[in-house]
Design a protein around this motif. Structure first.
Motif: not given
Length: 513
Positions: A163-164, A167-168, A171-172, A190, A264, A270, A275, A278-279
């Motif tokens: 999952d991390l 996110v990277k 999203y990032y 983030f 997303c 997702s 978002l 996940f964060l």
């Protein structure tokens, strides 16, 4: 269907129609004009006279089923639930609240939760379902349960890394490439998430290497004992979450960011989650380690070589989580202190600047129906109004803050407080009556005005009453703020401090820090 009947008439001329065939044959469609069709007779041909029905016995002619001419029934679409963070961060009852607490009726940790919907993926299989190889010596029930805990720890790390990384990558990096947020804003939202991926990959690889051919892990304590100090990297990530959530909610109002996050969330990768879900994953994972280690130790015999390292690892994990919890609470308290707006300098109570802990905060209404945001700091209760200045949210102090050494709490029965929410209510006999209300006032009335506050429901009212009583009564040398009623919740500041900021769902009437 018509073709089948024609063939049958040619093969058996003059045969009476079979009743079963008649039942399987659809009636002629009605004329659209509503008039009854007349039987058409070819010139020179006598009208056909129906013959008496005879049972000819079973027949083997296949008949097409009759299809309904109406539209198919519509199915009810399933609603997909997704959480907003709220949650703030919340612990389960056993877990500890982390990072500024928010009391929302759920604890820290997956809750989650709650509606809270937590991101889940991958397989939920048990260890016994994954490794079914017959062992030379069958394992006892206690060892099976021990292996289940280790397997849960391993699969949890695997899912977190997945999952991390998601996110990277999803999203990032796209937001950085599209330049819909500045580098400073990306770092604020983030945080140090990129540094957490190799940390958890390291634990995952060590646990996988320790797994034997039959799927068992003989010793995990030493692995965890050497890895746990790395969790101190969570301190900066968790302390940043309050500001990150506020900035993310603000930026989502802008069309480029809002459209990107909406696309997303609608994508399959997702799992229809926001978002922030996940964060918030690293925080919820962090508070699980003391619980997993406690469970693992419970299923490990005292004579097992893994028992002593596990005991030491559990103590270490509790110390690390407790330290991060304290630092996060201080960061949250400082964040909200800086956003207080004082119309009058006389409202700057010394207890506010001295406070290092925010016990709880949330939205309540006064007896005029106005919505107020109330903060219960370590040394003062502050009632504020939400204001916006230069696109920044602030909290304007309303009336004089109440120092906790001056605060008196009155639990008001339903109907005792009168509301002044409308002209109609003002002229009605007795006026409108409030439910779920309580009053906070000064021990010395000359120091300031009292506040009659109303919660949305009885549960949130009891949360406020419990938190205020414990904050006031917990001060050294202080008499109780009010006699604890029979319905007062039985909770202490220790468990409250283990709750967390709400960010996985829509805001609740009360956030306990």
């Amino acid at each position: 269907m018509e073709k089948s009947e024609a063939i049958g008439d040619e093969m058996w001329p003059g045969r009476a129609p079979d009743p079963r065939e008649r039942a399987d044959t659809p009636a002629p469609l009605p004329d659209p004009t509503g008039k009854k069709r007349k039987q058409q007779v070819t010139p020179g041909e006598e009208p056909r006279i129906p013959q008496p029905l005879e049972d000819k016995g079973p027949r083997h002619k296949r008949v097409k089923p009759v299809l309904s001419s109406g539209p198919p029934p519509k199915g009810t679409p399933l609603q997909r639930l997704s959480q907003s963070i709220q949650r703030s961060m919340s612990f389960r009852p056993e877990s500890s609240r982390l990072f500024g607490l928010s009391r929302r009726g759920s604890g820290m940790g997956p809750g989650p939760s709650g509606p809270s919907r937590r991101p889940r993926g991958g397989s939920c299989r048990l260890w016994t379902e994954t490794f079914q190889r017959p062992a030379p010596e069958p394992l006892c029930d206690r060892e099976v349960r021990r292996q289940e805990v280790i397997f849960e720890l391993t699969t949890g790390e695997q899912q977190l890394v997945k999952d991390l990384t998601l996110v990277k990558k999803n999203y990032y990096e796209p937001m950085q490439t599209l330049a819909i947020l500045s580098e400073t804003e990306l770092q604020q939202i983030f945080g140090t998430l990129d540094d957490l991926i190799p940390l958890h990959q390291d634990l995952l690889s060590q646990l996988q290497r320790a797994r034997q051919e039959d799927g068992t892990v003989s010793e995990a304590g030493r692995i965890l004992l050497g890895w746990l100090p790395g969790l101190r990297a969570y301190s900066s990530y968790c302390c940043n979450q309050v500001a990150a959530k506020v900035l993310l909610d603000h930026k989502k109002r802008a069309r480029p960011v809002g459209n990107f996050l909406r696309l997303c969330q609608e994508s399959n990768f997702s799992r229809r989650l926001d978002l922030w879900n996940f964060l918030d994953l690293p925080r919820s994972r962090l508070v699980k380690y003391p619980l997993l280690l406690r469970e693992l130790l419970r299923h490990t015999a005292a004579e097992h070589p893994d028992w002593a390292p596990l005991q030491e690892a559990m103590t270490l994990s509790q110390d690390i989580v407790g330290t991060i919890n304290r630092k996060t609470g201080e960061a949250e308290c400082g964040y909200y202190r800086q956003r207080l707006v004082y119309p009058d300098e006389a409202q700057r109570a010394p207890g506010i600047s001295r406070s290092r802990l925010l016990h709880c905060h949330g939205e309540l209404r006064n007896n005029k129906g106005q919505r107020l945001h109330v903060f219960l700091f370590e040394e003062a209760l502050v009632v504020t109004r939400l204001v916006t200045h230069e696109e920044q949210t602030g909290f304007q102090v309303y009336r004089q803050p109440l120092p906790l050494d001056q605060l008196i709490l009155d639990d008001l029965p339903d109907g005792e407080a009168r509301l002044r929410t409308s002209i109609r209510g003002a002229f009605a006999p007795g006026g409108e009556r409030a439910k779920n209300a309580f009053r906070v006032r000064f021990r010395e009335p000359a120091l300031g005005q009292a506040h009659t506050l109303q919660a949305d429901d009885a549960f949130n009212k009891q949360q406020w009453l419990s938190c205020i009583r414990q904050a006031v009564d917990g001060r050294p040398g202080r008499a109780p703020a009010s006699p604890p009623g029979p319905e007062a919740a039985d909770c202490s500041l220790a468990p409250l401090a283990r709750l967390s900021l709400g960010s996985r769902r829509a805001p609740s009437p009360m956030d306990v820090s």
